[in-house]
Design an enzyme around this catalytic site. Structure first.
Site, PDB file in Angstrom:
ATOM      1  N   ASP A  39      13.806   6.501  -4.158  1.00 51.43           N
ATOM      2  CA  ASP A  39      14.079   7.108  -5.454  1.00 51.43           C
ATOM      3  C   ASP A  39      12.757   7.346  -6.180  1.00 51.43           C
ATOM      4  O   ASP A  39      11.749   6.686  -5.897  1.00 51.43           O
ATOM      5  CB  ASP A  39      14.967   6.196  -6.309  1.00 51.43           C
ATOM      6  CG  ASP A  39      15.754   6.963  -7.366  1.00 51.43           C
ATOM      7  OD1 ASP A  39      16.989   7.023  -7.256  1.00 51.43           O
ATOM      8  OD2 ASP A  39      15.130   7.508  -8.297  1.00 51.43           O
ATOM      9  N   ASP A  60       8.868  10.982  -4.256  1.00 50.85           N
ATOM     10  CA  ASP A  60       9.449  12.281  -4.570  1.00 50.85           C
ATOM     11  C   ASP A  60       9.770  12.959  -3.251  1.00 50.85           C
ATOM     12  O   ASP A  60       8.859  13.313  -2.493  1.00 50.85           O
ATOM     13  CB  ASP A  60       8.448  13.111  -5.375  1.00 50.85           C
ATOM     14  CG  ASP A  60       8.961  14.505  -5.723  1.00 50.85           C
ATOM     15  OD1 ASP A  60      10.059  14.880  -5.258  1.00 50.85           O
ATOM     16  OD2 ASP A  60       8.245  15.232  -6.438  1.00 50.85           O
ATOM     17  N   SER A 139      29.232  18.317  -3.390  1.00 54.23           N
ATOM     18  CA  SER A 139      30.004  18.340  -4.633  1.00 54.23           C
ATOM     19  C   SER A 139      31.193  19.272  -4.486  1.00 54.23           C
ATOM     20  O   SER A 139      31.158  20.224  -3.699  1.00 54.23           O
ATOM     21  CB  SER A 139      29.118  18.842  -5.783  1.00 54.23           C
ATOM     22  OG  SER A 139      29.879  19.115  -6.937  1.00 54.23           O
ATOM     23  N   TYR A 152      22.924  24.305  -9.542  1.00 53.72           N
ATOM     24  CA  TYR A 152      23.694  23.209  -8.956  1.00 53.72           C
ATOM     25  C   TYR A 152      24.700  23.740  -7.938  1.00 53.72           C
ATOM     26  O   TYR A 152      24.762  23.262  -6.795  1.00 53.72           O
ATOM     27  CB  TYR A 152      24.412  22.446 -10.069  1.00 53.72           C
ATOM     28  CG  TYR A 152      25.059  21.157  -9.617  1.00 53.72           C
ATOM     29  CD1 TYR A 152      24.327  19.985  -9.555  1.00 53.72           C
ATOM     30  CD2 TYR A 152      26.402  21.119  -9.255  1.00 53.72           C
ATOM     31  CE1 TYR A 152      24.922  18.796  -9.145  1.00 53.72           C
ATOM     32  CE2 TYR A 152      27.001  19.944  -8.845  1.00 53.72           C
ATOM     33  CZ  TYR A 152      26.257  18.791  -8.788  1.00 53.72           C
ATOM     34  OH  TYR A 152      26.837  17.613  -8.368  1.00 53.72           O
ATOM     35  N   LYS A 156      24.427  23.137  -3.861  1.00 53.93           N
ATOM     36  CA  LYS A 156      25.440  22.286  -3.238  1.00 53.93           C
ATOM     37  C   LYS A 156      26.202  23.046  -2.152  1.00 53.93           C
ATOM     38  O   LYS A 156      26.564  22.474  -1.113  1.00 53.93           O
ATOM     39  CB  LYS A 156      26.406  21.737  -4.290  1.00 53.93           C
ATOM     40  CG  LYS A 156      25.787  20.673  -5.183  1.00 53.93           C
ATOM     41  CD  LYS A 156      25.345  19.458  -4.392  1.00 53.93           C
ATOM     42  CE  LYS A 156      24.857  18.343  -5.283  1.00 53.93           C
ATOM     43  NZ  LYS A 156      24.441  17.132  -4.514  1.00 53.93           N
TER      44      LYS A 156
END
Length: 244
Positions: A39, A60, A139, A152, A156
């Site tokens: 993370d 990163d 998602s 987004y 996704k």
């Protein structure tokens, strides 16, 4: 069905400092898996410290050398069996007219390019594993667009395309590649000013819990899913039943 046993396997989980990523780490650790938690946020150290056999890396994943560095880290631990692409960005909640083209770049970098690079670098280790798994946390918006947050949605959906392509290439090596497509889950990805709206869109009448998504990840990582590849499991409280 017996409880899955992941003892002796190594999993690398991106975006593991909180929320769903931390839940995935806890679920896999509970099944005996050694976990590498990645993370940007230093909170990942606290998550790792709370789990048996867990180590952490603050990194990163979009950095030029990140993929090779993380795979070298895993190799030093003895290999890699399970790769969970969980890192992501919050919705930007903007319409087409409000979205500059360059805003897509960051979403694609985190959700598509970085997972591609990391899977490519990890491929030799995954092929050497007797139980190689790659799991994308996509998602419901990658399956059915909602008319906002273009970066987004596009990224996704791109994850799901990448998942299918990888599944096809890896199948001869016995490496299984799948995705989980959560609906609204009670994490910081759902801001307070949208909470009621998100709950109202879920037929079950509540947001999902990170642990419920982690249970699906644990299934896909285990031998119970040994005949499952190239699939997207929708964990969304029934949202796709009625349409989004």
């Amino acid at each position: 069905m017996s409880v899955p046993d992941l003892t002796g396997r190594v999993a690398l989980i991106t975006g593991a400092g909180r929320g769903m990523g931390a839940a995935h780490a806890a679920a896999l650790s509970a099944l005996g898996c050694r976990t590498i938690l990645v993370d940007l946020d230093s909170s990942v150290a606290d998550v790792a410290a709370s789990l048996s056999g867990a180590v952490h890396v603050i990194a990163d994943i979009t950095a030029p050398t990140a993929a090779d560095d993380l795979v070298a880290f895993a190799s030093a631990l003895g290999g890699l069996d399970i790769l969970v692409h969980n890192a992501g960005l919050m919705h930007d909640w903007r319409t087409l007219a409000e979205t500059p083209p360059e805003s897509l770049d960051r979403y694609l970098a985190v959700n598509v390019t970085a997972p591609f690079a990391l899977t490519r670098a990890a491929a030799p280790l995954l092929r050497q594993s007797k139980a190689g798994r790659v799991i994308f946390i996509s998602s419901q918006w990658g399956q059915v667009p909602d008319g906002h947050s273009y970066g987004y949605m596009v990224s996704k959906a791109g994850q799901l395309g990448l998942m299918k392509a990888l599944a096809k290439e890896f199948v001869a090596d016995g490496v299984l590649v799948n995705a989980v497509a959560p609906g609204a889950v009670a994490t910081r990805m759902v801001p307070d000013d949208r909470y009621e709206e998100e709950v109202a869109a879920v037929p079950l009448g509540r947001l999902g819990r990170p642990e419920e998504i982690a249970d699906v990840v644990a299934f896909l990582a285990s031998d119970a899913a040994s005949f499952v590849t190239g699939q997207t499991i929708a964990a969304n409280g029934g949202a796709l039943i009625v349409g989004i």
